[in-house]
Design a protein around this motif. Structure first.
Motif, PDB file in Angstrom:
ATOM      1  N   ALA A 110       0.834  -1.214   0.000  1.00  0.00           N
ATOM      2  CA  ALA A 110       0.000   0.000   0.000  1.00  0.00           C
ATOM      3  C   ALA A 110       0.860   1.251   0.000  1.00  0.00           C
ATOM      4  O   ALA A 110       0.524   2.246  -0.662  1.00  0.00           O
ATOM      5  CB  ALA A 110      -0.924  -0.016   1.216  1.00  0.00           C
ATOM      6  N   LEU A 111       1.976   1.218   0.714  1.00  0.00           N
ATOM      7  CA  LEU A 111       2.861   2.373   0.750  1.00  0.00           C
ATOM      8  C   LEU A 111       3.450   2.644  -0.628  1.00  0.00           C
ATOM      9  O   LEU A 111       3.540   3.792  -1.067  1.00  0.00           O
ATOM     10  CB  LEU A 111       3.970   2.137   1.770  1.00  0.00           C
ATOM     11  CG  LEU A 111       4.807   3.351   2.179  1.00  0.00           C
ATOM     12  CD1 LEU A 111       3.940   4.383   2.884  1.00  0.00           C
ATOM     13  CD2 LEU A 111       5.957   2.921   3.081  1.00  0.00           C
ATOM     14  N   ALA A 112       3.835   1.583  -1.326  1.00  0.00           N
ATOM     15  CA  ALA A 112       4.367   1.752  -2.682  1.00  0.00           C
ATOM     16  C   ALA A 112       3.289   2.266  -3.634  1.00  0.00           C
ATOM     17  O   ALA A 112       3.550   3.094  -4.510  1.00  0.00           O
ATOM     18  CB  ALA A 112       4.928   0.423  -3.181  1.00  0.00           C
ATOM     19  N   LYS A 113       2.070   1.799  -3.433  1.00  0.00           N
ATOM     20  CA  LYS A 113       0.961   2.157  -4.321  1.00  0.00           C
ATOM     21  C   LYS A 113       0.511   3.599  -4.142  1.00  0.00           C
ATOM     22  O   LYS A 113       0.271   4.320  -5.125  1.00  0.00           O
ATOM     23  CB  LYS A 113      -0.204   1.206  -4.050  1.00  0.00           C
ATOM     24  CG  LYS A 113      -1.429   1.407  -4.922  1.00  0.00           C
ATOM     25  CD  LYS A 113      -2.474   0.348  -4.579  1.00  0.00           C
ATOM     26  CE  LYS A 113      -3.740   0.496  -5.406  1.00  0.00           C
ATOM     27  NZ  LYS A 113      -4.747  -0.541  -5.031  1.00  0.00           N
ATOM     28  N   TYR A 114       0.416   4.054  -2.903  1.00  0.00           N
ATOM     29  CA  TYR A 114      -0.166   5.358  -2.623  1.00  0.00           C
ATOM     30  C   TYR A 114       0.847   6.418  -2.189  1.00  0.00           C
ATOM     31  O   TYR A 114       0.542   7.602  -2.236  1.00  0.00           O
ATOM     32  CB  TYR A 114      -1.244   5.232  -1.539  1.00  0.00           C
ATOM     33  CG  TYR A 114      -2.381   4.326  -1.926  1.00  0.00           C
ATOM     34  CD1 TYR A 114      -3.280   4.684  -2.922  1.00  0.00           C
ATOM     35  CD2 TYR A 114      -2.558   3.094  -1.290  1.00  0.00           C
ATOM     36  CE1 TYR A 114      -4.327   3.841  -3.281  1.00  0.00           C
ATOM     37  CE2 TYR A 114      -3.600   2.255  -1.634  1.00  0.00           C
ATOM     38  CZ  TYR A 114      -4.480   2.626  -2.632  1.00  0.00           C
ATOM     39  OH  TYR A 114      -5.509   1.794  -2.991  1.00  0.00           O
ATOM     40  N   HIS A 193      -8.229  -9.458  15.177  1.00  0.00           N
ATOM     41  CA  HIS A 193      -8.965  -9.072  13.974  1.00  0.00           C
ATOM     42  C   HIS A 193      -8.652  -7.619  13.631  1.00  0.00           C
ATOM     43  O   HIS A 193      -8.333  -6.814  14.509  1.00  0.00           O
ATOM     44  CB  HIS A 193     -10.472  -9.242  14.182  1.00  0.00           C
ATOM     45  CG  HIS A 193     -10.887 -10.622  14.564  1.00  0.00           C
ATOM     46  ND1 HIS A 193     -10.825 -11.687  13.700  1.00  0.00           N
ATOM     47  CD2 HIS A 193     -11.349 -11.126  15.745  1.00  0.00           C
ATOM     48  CE1 HIS A 193     -11.244 -12.784  14.310  1.00  0.00           C
ATOM     49  NE2 HIS A 193     -11.565 -12.463  15.556  1.00  0.00           N
ATOM     50  N   GLU A 194      -8.768  -7.285  12.350  1.00  0.00           N
ATOM     51  CA  GLU A 194      -8.529  -5.926  11.876  1.00  0.00           C
ATOM     52  C   GLU A 194      -9.851  -5.253  11.507  1.00  0.00           C
ATOM     53  O   GLU A 194     -10.722  -5.874  10.903  1.00  0.00           O
ATOM     54  CB  GLU A 194      -7.621  -5.939  10.643  1.00  0.00           C
ATOM     55  CG  GLU A 194      -6.222  -6.477  10.903  1.00  0.00           C
ATOM     56  CD  GLU A 194      -5.371  -6.478   9.651  1.00  0.00           C
ATOM     57  OE1 GLU A 194      -4.227  -6.004   9.709  1.00  0.00           O
ATOM     58  OE2 GLU A 194      -5.873  -6.958   8.606  1.00  0.00           O
ATOM     59  N   LEU A 195      -9.971  -3.969  11.855  1.00  0.00           N
ATOM     60  CA  LEU A 195     -11.131  -3.182  11.437  1.00  0.00           C
ATOM     61  C   LEU A 195     -10.983  -2.690  10.007  1.00  0.00           C
ATOM     62  O   LEU A 195     -11.980  -2.472   9.308  1.00  0.00           O
ATOM     63  CB  LEU A 195     -11.317  -1.969  12.364  1.00  0.00           C
ATOM     64  CG  LEU A 195     -11.935  -2.209  13.733  1.00  0.00           C
ATOM     65  CD1 LEU A 195     -11.937  -0.915  14.541  1.00  0.00           C
ATOM     66  CD2 LEU A 195     -13.352  -2.756  13.611  1.00  0.00           C
ATOM     67  N   GLU A 196      -9.743  -2.461   9.580  1.00  0.00           N
ATOM     68  CA  GLU A 196      -9.482  -1.902   8.264  1.00  0.00           C
ATOM     69  C   GLU A 196      -8.365  -2.696   7.593  1.00  0.00           C
ATOM     70  O   GLU A 196      -7.917  -3.714   8.106  1.00  0.00           O
ATOM     71  CB  GLU A 196      -9.115  -0.419   8.387  1.00  0.00           C
ATOM     72  CG  GLU A 196     -10.219   0.422   9.001  1.00  0.00           C
ATOM     73  CD  GLU A 196      -9.821   1.868   9.225  1.00  0.00           C
ATOM     74  OE1 GLU A 196     -10.664   2.753   8.995  1.00  0.00           O
ATOM     75  OE2 GLU A 196      -8.676   2.113   9.648  1.00  0.00           O
ATOM     76  N   SER A 197      -7.915  -2.208   6.450  1.00  0.00           N
ATOM     77  CA  SER A 197      -6.763  -2.789   5.765  1.00  0.00           C
ATOM     78  C   SER A 197      -5.742  -1.694   5.511  1.00  0.00           C
ATOM     79  O   SER A 197      -6.085  -0.501   5.466  1.00  0.00           O
ATOM     80  CB  SER A 197      -7.175  -3.421   4.425  1.00  0.00           C
ATOM     81  OG  SER A 197      -7.563  -2.418   3.500  1.00  0.00           O
ATOM     82  N   ALA A 198      -4.502  -2.085   5.336  1.00  0.00           N
ATOM     83  CA  ALA A 198      -3.458  -1.107   5.027  1.00  0.00           C
ATOM     84  C   ALA A 198      -3.762  -0.403   3.713  1.00  0.00           C
ATOM     85  O   ALA A 198      -3.557   0.810   3.580  1.00  0.00           O
ATOM     86  CB  ALA A 198      -2.101  -1.802   4.965  1.00  0.00           C
ATOM     87  N   ASP A 199      -4.270  -1.142   2.738  1.00  0.00           N
ATOM     88  CA  ASP A 199      -4.592  -0.531   1.453  1.00  0.00           C
ATOM     89  C   ASP A 199      -5.652   0.549   1.631  1.00  0.00           C
ATOM     90  O   ASP A 199      -5.541   1.647   1.059  1.00  0.00           O
ATOM     91  CB  ASP A 199      -5.083  -1.597   0.469  1.00  0.00           C
ATOM     92  CG  ASP A 199      -5.276  -1.039  -0.934  1.00  0.00           C
ATOM     93  OD1 ASP A 199      -4.303  -1.010  -1.700  1.00  0.00           O
ATOM     94  OD2 ASP A 199      -6.414  -0.613  -1.249  1.00  0.00           O
TER      95      ASP A 199
END
Length: 322
Positions: A110-114, A193-199
């Motif tokens: 996600a860091l590379a993408k955004y 559990h995760e509420l969100e995603s890194a992306d």
């Protein structure tokens, strides 16, 4: 009106420090340590531990869960957490966080993408001469070369610079609350559990166009220059460390007020967009058989549009423990 401080994003976005190290040159991240604090290995309860953050008990249809306001940066002396918090975690069947910061690959992607420009592009092509001059001056002061951050977008460069300055004053991502909670959950063999995603988290910054990103960068460079970056971030962290609800409320209003790009982004996107989504996700979790301990950035719990208020609107009994 005080400008929003980029480092305060660390109170809302669960960035993985290890992933930052893997994705950004060593010269930029030399002050960033591992994602899990050494203090997490300490006993979960201790006498005379001060109250920190904010703790809520949520009930509905005979089921109980907990909300705890976290910070994603801090000091080693912040641990262990207050016994009411560690008991609530011990009584829960699952730990729920914005992100599981032990998982690095999705964050790197996600860091590379955004956060990065395509190969051959550079931040120098997206900033006005004045903004580029301000950035060069700030980088020189931080001991960084423009070439080491030229591939990153302005929002990420702003975060790097402010985060580096705050870490010089003793606040580290390696001492974020998530690391402590994750270690405790592992010791207690709890599900995470995760509420969100890194992306999703990093995609929020893609909503800023070039002009907004430049303004976002300049606002934070000015906060670095006049000392507000340290003053405001340290003040908010101190309010968390003393569970000072009144001060937290005042600072939340300051950080989301005014017409700056940073304050507007905080108010409408980092809080206004995410809070209803988080509340809906927490509701789905509570409809299952799990007793969840939900640790989320402190200011998500504040105000009429905070998650406790939104859950009350949905018919949940929300009690503030402290």
């Amino acid at each position: 009106m005080p400008r929003y401080l980029t480092f305060v994003i660390a109170l809302f976005i669960s960035w993985s420090a290890n992933s930052m190290e893997m994705s950004i040159p060593k010269e930029v991240t030399s002050t960033v340590a591992s994602a899990v604090p050494a203090s997490a290995a300490m006993p979960l309860q201790s006498p005379a531990v001060p109250k920190r953050g904010a703790l809520y008990k949520v009930r509905h249809d005979g089921k109980t869960s907990y909300l705890f306001g976290t910070i994603h940066v801090g000091k080693q002396g912040f641990f262990p957490l207050e016994p009411e918090v560690t008991r609530a975690l011990a009584d829960s069947s699952a730990l729920v966080l914005e992100l599981d910061t032990r998982i690095h690959k999705p964050f790197e992607q996600a860091l590379a993408k955004y956060g990065s420009y395509p190969a051959g592009d550079s931040i120098t092509r997206h900033l006005s001469p004045g903004a580029l001059a301000q950035l060069t001056k700030a980088l020189d002061k931080a001991g960084l070369a423009l070439q080491n951050v030229a591939m990153y977008r302005p929002w990420l460069v702003a975060n790097i610079l402010v985060g580096t300055e705050i870490e010089k004053h003793g606040y580290h991502r390696s001492n974020g609350v998530e690391g402590f909670l994750l270690t405790a959950a592992a010791q207690q063999k709890k599900q995470v559990h995760e509420l969100e995603s890194a992306d999703y988290q990093l995609s929020l910054f893609a909503s800023l166009d070039d002009a907004q990103q430049e303004r976002y960068l300049v606002e934070n460079l000015e906060d670095l220059e006049n000392g507000r970056a340290v003053q405001k971030s340290a003040g908010l962290i101190d309010a968390w460390s003393n569970a000072d609800a009144a001060r937290i409320d005042v600072m939340a209003r300051e950080l989301t007020s005014g017409d700056s790009v940073s304050a507007t982004f905080m108010d409408r996107t980092l809080l206004g967009k995410r809070n209803p989504e988080m509340a809906a996700h927490i509701e789905r979790i509570m409809q299952s058989d799990q007793v969840a301990f939900v640790g989320i950035g402190l200011l998500h719990l504040v105000g009429d549009n905070g998650i406790p208020a939104l859950l009350r609107q949905r018919g949940y009994d929300v009690e503030k423990v402290y």
